[in-house]
Enzyme design. Structure first.
Site, PDB file in Angstrom:
ATOM      1  N   HIS A  35       1.803 -16.607   2.614  1.00 52.35           N
ATOM      2  CA  HIS A  35       3.393 -16.776   2.754  1.00 52.35           C
ATOM      3  C   HIS A  35       3.812 -18.023   1.718  1.00 52.35           C
ATOM      4  O   HIS A  35       4.891 -18.533   2.225  1.00 52.35           O
ATOM      5  CB  HIS A  35       3.725 -16.862   4.286  1.00 52.35           C
ATOM      6  CG  HIS A  35       3.524 -15.680   4.945  1.00 52.35           C
ATOM      7  ND1 HIS A  35       4.241 -14.494   4.877  1.00 52.35           N
ATOM      8  CD2 HIS A  35       2.203 -15.060   5.562  1.00 52.35           C
ATOM      9  CE1 HIS A  35       3.967 -13.506   5.561  1.00 52.35           C
ATOM     10  NE2 HIS A  35       2.545 -14.016   6.029  1.00 52.35           N
ATOM     11  N   ASP A  37       3.559 -17.749  -1.472  1.00 50.09           N
ATOM     12  CA  ASP A  37       3.896 -17.231  -2.819  1.00 50.09           C
ATOM     13  C   ASP A  37       5.190 -16.993  -3.066  1.00 50.09           C
ATOM     14  O   ASP A  37       5.989 -17.461  -4.303  1.00 50.09           O
ATOM     15  CB  ASP A  37       3.311 -15.847  -3.434  1.00 50.09           C
ATOM     16  CG  ASP A  37       3.374 -14.496  -2.432  1.00 50.09           C
ATOM     17  OD1 ASP A  37       3.993 -14.584  -1.454  1.00 50.09           O
ATOM     18  OD2 ASP A  37       2.839 -13.658  -2.679  1.00 50.09           O
ATOM     19  N   ALA A 124      -4.385  -2.657   5.987  1.00 48.58           N
ATOM     20  CA  ALA A 124      -5.391  -3.661   6.377  1.00 48.58           C
ATOM     21  C   ALA A 124      -4.799  -5.183   5.843  1.00 48.58           C
ATOM     22  O   ALA A 124      -5.717  -5.995   6.164  1.00 48.58           O
ATOM     23  CB  ALA A 124      -6.852  -3.115   6.136  1.00 48.58           C
ATOM     24  N   GLY A 125      -3.932  -5.171   4.970  1.00 48.98           N
ATOM     25  CA  GLY A 125      -3.715  -6.447   4.556  1.00 48.98           C
ATOM     26  C   GLY A 125      -4.609  -6.780   3.356  1.00 48.98           C
ATOM     27  O   GLY A 125      -4.695  -7.893   2.981  1.00 48.98           O
ATOM     28  N   SER A 129      -1.644  -1.117  -1.724  1.00 47.01           N
ATOM     29  CA  SER A 129      -0.216  -0.786  -2.554  1.00 47.01           C
ATOM     30  C   SER A 129      -0.259  -1.625  -3.838  1.00 47.01           C
ATOM     31  O   SER A 129      -0.082  -0.994  -4.715  1.00 47.01           O
ATOM     32  CB  SER A 129       0.845  -0.879  -1.708  1.00 47.01           C
ATOM     33  OG  SER A 129       1.025  -1.957  -1.065  1.00 47.01           O
ATOM     34  N   ASP A 173      -0.067 -10.518  -4.763  1.00 47.07           N
ATOM     35  CA  ASP A 173      -1.035  -9.269  -4.854  1.00 47.07           C
ATOM     36  C   ASP A 173      -1.273  -8.626  -6.024  1.00 47.07           C
ATOM     37  O   ASP A 173      -2.238  -8.358  -6.549  1.00 47.07           O
ATOM     38  CB  ASP A 173      -0.853  -8.317  -3.894  1.00 47.07           C
ATOM     39  CG  ASP A 173      -0.418  -8.994  -2.256  1.00 47.07           C
ATOM     40  OD1 ASP A 173      -0.884 -10.048  -1.995  1.00 47.07           O
ATOM     41  OD2 ASP A 173       0.098  -8.323  -1.434  1.00 47.07           O
TER      42      ASP A 173
HETATM   43  C1  GLA Z   1       1.621  -9.850   1.580  1.00 48.33           C
HETATM   44  C2  GLA Z   1       2.681 -10.064   0.300  1.00 48.33           C
HETATM   45  C3  GLA Z   1       2.229 -11.240  -0.742  1.00 48.33           C
HETATM   46  C4  GLA Z   1       2.150 -12.295   0.157  1.00 48.33           C
HETATM   47  C5  GLA Z   1       1.130 -12.140   1.451  1.00 48.33           C
HETATM   48  C6  GLA Z   1       1.326 -13.411   2.315  1.00 48.33           C
HETATM   49  O1  GLA Z   1       0.626  -9.531   1.002  1.00 48.33           O
HETATM   50  O2  GLA Z   1       2.751  -8.607  -0.470  1.00 48.33           O
HETATM   51  O3  GLA Z   1       3.125 -11.360  -1.469  1.00 48.33           O
HETATM   52  O4  GLA Z   1       3.341 -12.937   0.605  1.00 48.33           O
HETATM   53  O5  GLA Z   1       1.705 -11.111   2.235  1.00 48.33           O
HETATM   54  O6  GLA Z   1       0.509 -14.351   1.792  1.00 48.33           O
END
Ligand code: GLA
Length: 384
Positions: A35, A37, A124-125, A129, A173
């Site tokens: 959080h 970026d 799953a983070g 995508s 990402d």
């Molecule tokens: C998601 C968003 C990223 C970043 C993360 C948290 O993956 O796509 O841009 O903000 O959350 O670090």
């Protein structure tokens, strides 16, 4: 990574012709710096050995025909000249959004038959995508013979999320998926979009543990957090939290608390996390696991208490791993939060024990099964 012969034969089977181009882009794990970026701070991700393949060939008309092999072979067909948001096959919005962005950049795009196949765990983070967006951008660039830099590909992917999909995400990402480097993490300055690579120690493993907590309301919570961060920056008369330091934030605390006490906490996480990320880079470069371990622990606590994006399951996994690893490795949640994964950096010799501790405790404690992925850092889709 090369697409397999099986994937090519699937393409032949669906479209009755050979694929002319193939593209691949990886997912990512973020070692520290979450959080930060979209606040123009620092992040330290690595591209991983899970990703998305896109095979494609041109059509003579303006249709886009897409099959998603791993989503029950679902297929969509739409006209390049009439691209609408799809509420039924939501995965197809990444294809639609990418095409809209590329067209708006002035690239001439032809109709195409497209096959998508990926193994990034969804929801799953781990940026399934972003990996799809970057693989699609790479495939369309090859198919329509235009060139794009890795940074421009990443910015295009981010616009797809921001303008079409509806997630106000930052650049991390897409940028690591485009420009990751084998065996390295990337230190990315999200303001200047300049980056350096940091070699990952050979004797350490990167372990990702998927809590398998169903992520809900992720986009709306995410967008709320981002709006809160922007509110604090504006309150401090700065363009982003990157320009606010902890002393300035402390001065603003009373006034911010009068508006909403969450505001101070959110900003406190972001500013301290960006500092931790820079310290973590030094720790990694010096192979100083004791410091890295402490920084990862502080990061998780800050994401839990100040940013409020962890879940009890993520907290428990971090507790299990931190207790086991002590100062010889670190663990924290990774990515956007609200479920998803924990990342641990640990000596290779401790992997078996870590797996055992999770197997013995996690399900009993939470009622959920965890999945464990041992990862290597890999090349991005646009890395030279
Ligand atoms: C998601 C968003 C990223 C970043 C993360 C948290 O993956 O796509 O841009 O903000 O959350 O670090």
């Amino acid at each position: 990574m090369q697409a397999s012969k099986t994937l090519y034969s699937h393409f032949r089977q669906y479209f009755d012709q050979e694929a002319k181009v193939s593209a691949y882009a990886p997912g990512r794990v973020n070692l520290i710096g979450d959080h930060t970026d979209y606040n123009q701070g620092f992040v330290l991700p690595a591209a991983i050995n899970f990703g998305t393949h896109v095979l494609a060939c041109k059509r003579q008309d303006s249709l886009i025909n897409v099959v998603a092999l791993d989503i029950n072979e679902q297929s969509v067909c739409f006209d390049l000249n009439d691209i609408q948001y799809d509420t039924r096959f939501t995965w197809s919005n990444y294809v639609r959004g990418v095409l809209l962005e590329l067209k708006s950049m002035g690239f001439a795009i032809q109709g195409a038959d497209i096959l998508i196949s990926g193994d990034v765990p969804q929801g799953a983070g781990l940026s399934s995508s972003a990996s799809l967006e970057i693989a699609l951008i790479s495939a369309f660039a090859k198919l329509n013979q235009f060139e794009l830099s890795g940074v421009d590909a990443a910015l295009t992917g981010q616009k797809v999320e921001n303008n079409f999909v509806g997630c106000n995400c930052g650049i991390m990402d897409q940028l690591i998926s485009a420009l990751g480097k084998k065996s390295h993490a990337m230190m990315l300055d999200c303001r200047s979009l300049t980056y350096d690579y940091a070699k990952l120690p050979d004797d350490m493993a990167i372990m990702i543990v998927n809590s398998n907590v169903k992520r809900e309301l992720v986009d709306s919570e995410y967008n709320t957090r981002r709006a809160q961060c922007e509110q604090v920056a504006a309150f401090c008369h700065k363009s982003a939290l990157r320009d606010v330091n902890l002393a300035e934030l402390a001065e603003a605390k009373t006034a911010l608390d009068a508006i909403n006490p969450e505001l101070y906490q959110r900003a406190h996480h972001v500013i301290s996390e960006s500092e931790r990320t820079q310290l973590a880079l030094s720790a990694l470069n010096e192979n100083d696991m004791k410091s890295l371990s402490a920084l990862m622990a502080q990061s998780h606590l800050s994401l839990k208490e100040d940013f409020a994006v962890t879940t009890p399951e993520l907290d428990y996994l971090v507790e299990l791993l931190s207790d086991l690893l002590g100062e010889s490795g670190g663990a924290r949640m990774t990515g956007g939060g609200f479920g998803g994964c924990v990342v641990a950096i640990l000596p290779k010799g401790m992997v078996a024990k870590a797996k055992q501790v999770i197997a013995q405790n996690y399900q009993q404690h939470t009622g959920l099964m965890a999945d464990i992925y041992l990862c290597s850092a890999e090349q991005g889709a646009f890395t030279c």
